[in-house]
Design an enzyme around this catalytic site. Sequence first.
Site, PDB file in Angstrom:
ATOM      1  NE  ARG A  18      -2.191  -1.480   3.488  1.00 49.99           N
ATOM      2  CZ  ARG A  18      -2.673  -0.942   4.906  1.00 49.99           C
ATOM      3  NH1 ARG A  18      -3.605  -0.384   4.875  1.00 49.99           N
ATOM      4  NH2 ARG A  18      -1.434  -1.612   5.566  1.00 49.99           N
ATOM      5  CG  ASN A  36      -3.715  -4.333   3.465  1.00 48.35           C
ATOM      6  OD1 ASN A  36      -3.412  -3.842   2.354  1.00 48.35           O
ATOM      7  ND2 ASN A  36      -3.314  -4.479   4.744  1.00 48.35           N
TER       8      ASN A  36
END
Length: 90
Positions: A18, A36
């Site tokens: 990320r 996520n």
Amino acid sequence: MIQLHIIVSGKVQSVGYRYFSQMKAVQYGVTGWAKNLSDGSVEIMAKGEKDDLDAFVADLKVGNPFSKIEHMEIKEVEETEDFHSFTIKY
């Protein structure tokens, strides 16, 4: 402007993916977010110009040195949000 909804599967959690996507978004002037998902994948919403998004997606497909990308699902979606930056959602 184009908005993409991206699901990245493989080894993409607990490897900084990320943050990697956020770094690349800043590099290419792409806005949106990454988070996520409970199935181990990462969901990304990205908005930008076509050339910038193409470069962004190309880098996402490679990933960072700790990730292993197995599959990417990319869909162009209707622009529903106006993002000011690229953030990480928890």
